[in-house]
Write an enzyme that holds these catalytic residues in place. Sequence first.
Site, PDB file in Angstrom:
ATOM      1  N   HIS A 106      38.709 -18.749  25.383  1.00  0.00           N
ATOM      2  CA  HIS A 106      39.993 -18.044  25.303  1.00  0.00           C
ATOM      3  C   HIS A 106      41.072 -18.860  24.594  1.00  0.00           C
ATOM      4  O   HIS A 106      42.094 -18.315  24.194  1.00  0.00           O
ATOM      5  CB  HIS A 106      40.465 -17.608  26.697  1.00  0.00           C
ATOM      6  CG  HIS A 106      40.981 -18.719  27.562  1.00  0.00           C
ATOM      7  ND1 HIS A 106      40.224 -19.334  28.542  1.00  0.00           N
ATOM      8  CD2 HIS A 106      42.200 -19.323  27.626  1.00  0.00           C
ATOM      9  CE1 HIS A 106      40.944 -20.252  29.160  1.00  0.00           C
ATOM     10  NE2 HIS A 106      42.142 -20.257  28.615  1.00  0.00           N
ATOM     11  N   ASP A 136      33.050 -18.709  28.802  1.00  0.00           N
ATOM     12  CA  ASP A 136      34.349 -19.223  28.362  1.00  0.00           C
ATOM     13  C   ASP A 136      34.240 -20.646  27.831  1.00  0.00           C
ATOM     14  O   ASP A 136      35.051 -21.509  28.162  1.00  0.00           O
ATOM     15  CB  ASP A 136      35.391 -19.148  29.486  1.00  0.00           C
ATOM     16  CG  ASP A 136      36.819 -19.217  28.934  1.00  0.00           C
ATOM     17  OD1 ASP A 136      36.990 -19.034  27.720  1.00  0.00           O
ATOM     18  OD2 ASP A 136      37.754 -19.473  29.721  1.00  0.00           O
ATOM     19  N   GLY A 208      47.928 -24.233  29.259  1.00  0.00           N
ATOM     20  CA  GLY A 208      47.825 -25.296  28.262  1.00  0.00           C
ATOM     21  C   GLY A 208      46.789 -26.334  28.646  1.00  0.00           C
ATOM     22  O   GLY A 208      46.298 -27.076  27.795  1.00  0.00           O
ATOM     23  N   ASN A 209      46.454 -26.410  29.943  1.00  0.00           N
ATOM     24  CA  ASN A 209      45.388 -27.306  30.394  1.00  0.00           C
ATOM     25  C   ASN A 209      44.004 -26.769  30.039  1.00  0.00           C
ATOM     26  O   ASN A 209      43.016 -27.509  30.103  1.00  0.00           O
ATOM     27  CB  ASN A 209      45.430 -27.518  31.908  1.00  0.00           C
ATOM     28  CG  ASN A 209      46.326 -28.665  32.320  1.00  0.00           C
ATOM     29  OD1 ASN A 209      47.384 -28.461  32.909  1.00  0.00           O
ATOM     30  ND2 ASN A 209      45.919 -29.885  32.006  1.00  0.00           N
ATOM     31  N   SER A 210      43.923 -25.490  29.712  1.00  0.00           N
ATOM     32  CA  SER A 210      42.625 -24.868  29.435  1.00  0.00           C
ATOM     33  C   SER A 210      41.878 -25.637  28.356  1.00  0.00           C
ATOM     34  O   SER A 210      42.421 -25.925  27.286  1.00  0.00           O
ATOM     35  CB  SER A 210      42.814 -23.426  28.980  1.00  0.00           C
ATOM     36  OG  SER A 210      43.274 -22.629  30.034  1.00  0.00           O
ATOM     37  N   THR A 226      39.602 -24.541  33.191  1.00  0.00           N
ATOM     38  CA  THR A 226      39.566 -23.234  32.546  1.00  0.00           C
ATOM     39  C   THR A 226      40.500 -22.194  33.145  1.00  0.00           C
ATOM     40  O   THR A 226      40.894 -21.262  32.460  1.00  0.00           O
ATOM     41  CB  THR A 226      38.127 -22.678  32.565  1.00  0.00           C
ATOM     42  OG1 THR A 226      38.051 -21.519  31.747  1.00  0.00           O
ATOM     43  CG2 THR A 226      37.676 -22.331  33.984  1.00  0.00           C
ATOM     44  N   ALA A 227      40.862 -22.288  34.423  1.00  0.00           N
ATOM     45  CA  ALA A 227      41.636 -21.194  35.027  1.00  0.00           C
ATOM     46  C   ALA A 227      42.420 -21.699  36.220  1.00  0.00           C
ATOM     47  O   ALA A 227      42.097 -22.735  36.815  1.00  0.00           O
ATOM     48  CB  ALA A 227      40.715 -20.053  35.452  1.00  0.00           C
ATOM     49  N   ILE A 228      43.446 -20.955  36.568  1.00  0.00           N
ATOM     50  CA  ILE A 228      44.240 -21.245  37.758  1.00  0.00           C
ATOM     51  C   ILE A 228      44.420 -19.960  38.544  1.00  0.00           C
ATOM     52  O   ILE A 228      44.274 -18.859  38.017  1.00  0.00           O
ATOM     53  CB  ILE A 228      45.631 -21.829  37.406  1.00  0.00           C
ATOM     54  CG1 ILE A 228      46.393 -20.887  36.455  1.00  0.00           C
ATOM     55  CG2 ILE A 228      45.509 -23.207  36.809  1.00  0.00           C
ATOM     56  CD1 ILE A 228      47.789 -21.356  36.134  1.00  0.00           C
ATOM     57  N   LEU A 265      15.655 -11.226  33.089  1.00  0.00           N
ATOM     58  CA  LEU A 265      14.499 -11.069  33.964  1.00  0.00           C
ATOM     59  C   LEU A 265      13.998  -9.627  33.950  1.00  0.00           C
ATOM     60  O   LEU A 265      12.803  -9.367  34.023  1.00  0.00           O
ATOM     61  CB  LEU A 265      14.865 -11.484  35.391  1.00  0.00           C
ATOM     62  CG  LEU A 265      13.769 -11.392  36.447  1.00  0.00           C
ATOM     63  CD1 LEU A 265      12.603 -12.321  36.093  1.00  0.00           C
ATOM     64  CD2 LEU A 265      14.321 -11.736  37.827  1.00  0.00           C
ATOM     65  N   GLY A 266      14.925  -8.672  33.858  1.00  0.00           N
ATOM     66  CA  GLY A 266      14.535  -7.264  33.769  1.00  0.00           C
ATOM     67  C   GLY A 266      14.589  -6.515  35.079  1.00  0.00           C
ATOM     68  O   GLY A 266      13.763  -5.617  35.313  1.00  0.00           O
TER      69      GLY A 266
END
Length: 455
Positions: A106, A136, A208-210, A226-228, A265-266
Amino acid sequence: MPVRSLSHYSVPLLLMLSLWYSNGEAALPATVAGQSLPTLAPMVERVTSSVVNIATRSRVPVENPLLSDPFFWRFFNVPQQYRQVQGLGSGVVIDADHGYLVTNHHVIARAEDIQVTLHGGRQLEAKVIGSDPKVDVAVIKVNADRLTAAKIADSDRLRVGDFVVAIGNPFGLGQTVTSGIVSALGRRGLGIEAFENFIQTDASINPGNSGGALVNLRGELVGINTAIMGPNGGNIGIGFAIPVNLVLAVATQLIKYGKVRRGVLGVVTQDLSPILAAAFDLGRSQGVIITRVKAGSPAARAGLRPGDVIVSFNGHRIENSADMRNIVGLLTVGTKVRMEILRDGHKRMAEAVIAGMKTQTVQGRALDPRLAGCVLSNIEESSLRYGKIAGVRVAKVQAGSSASCANLRPGDLILSINRQPVENLRDARRVLRGDPNPLLLNVQRGQTHLFILFQ
């Protein structure tokens, strides 16, 4: 947590505080009672050279009710309007010799220009090698020497309570360091990404840390921030990082193939609730029940049947369908797997080899000339929608095409055509074959439903 009294603290710490206040100094002394104070500075100094700031520039469509009106598009023949958007994030050098860096998908999604700023201030242009929105993770490359790669830890050895440090570029302030602990491991079901296996930490992570580094006290990379979770995007001590083992598994494929060759796997599965467990005469509600086995799939070749209950997968206990989907979706093609299943109350072992995902796609104009400009596909097994909803997915829409002018968008799910339900591309072909009527689509877009008419 209740506040502890000073009696809980050690004598050296009390002496340190006493010296600080009595001398009126603005900073802690370097030593107390002849012993140096603990500090993370040496480790941080080693690590920060491998963490970079990322600035991006991209174009996004202008959201305007008038411009999205299909009549307006057809009558005035107005091209799609765009606006410039700038973004900020972080990244980590993983291969200094070849200039490879990892960051979040992102951070660089839709970016037309990517500028990387090293710790010393050197600025470099970067290009995207590959990106995987489902985990991500993205890999970008710079052409430069004197890069410093991060040292890598084994994130599978992390434990709740381990100290960690987050390094990144919050709010564009420049490189910033925060510390905390590992609050939880294996966080799933958050709805952030398609495949989730997050490290949760209370180290401060902000916008901005992402893409920045989460390291242990040895300065080894254990995750990519990645997220907060918090109101208005602010930090409340709940942040998430992708484990570095997963990051490297994805990055290796992105570097080699430019994309992730995700395995399948199906099977379609359902959570095993207590009610279902009782109906199947099972003494447990942990696991997933198979509701459908795709013909010719690895699951079919392994002899799995609807009604089988998968309780473990490669030694990992399966709690629910989200667990199952995450584990399978993160395996590479050709991986041999061993499953423990329950069938008619008896334990069995089954083995399968994960196969490559084959996504059937078709150009819209091949189904009907009025659908020119879009690409349609069946729902992928790796999709959150797989097994839960039936329809035809809109994979791509070309700007200015008849599909775009009719307000069809990428990600739309076509549920019916001319009021006839469609579960896949085969149904769509059948309904559209020789149908002269105006083309009426019932579309699900996010949480909303709408009709789209093609004249």
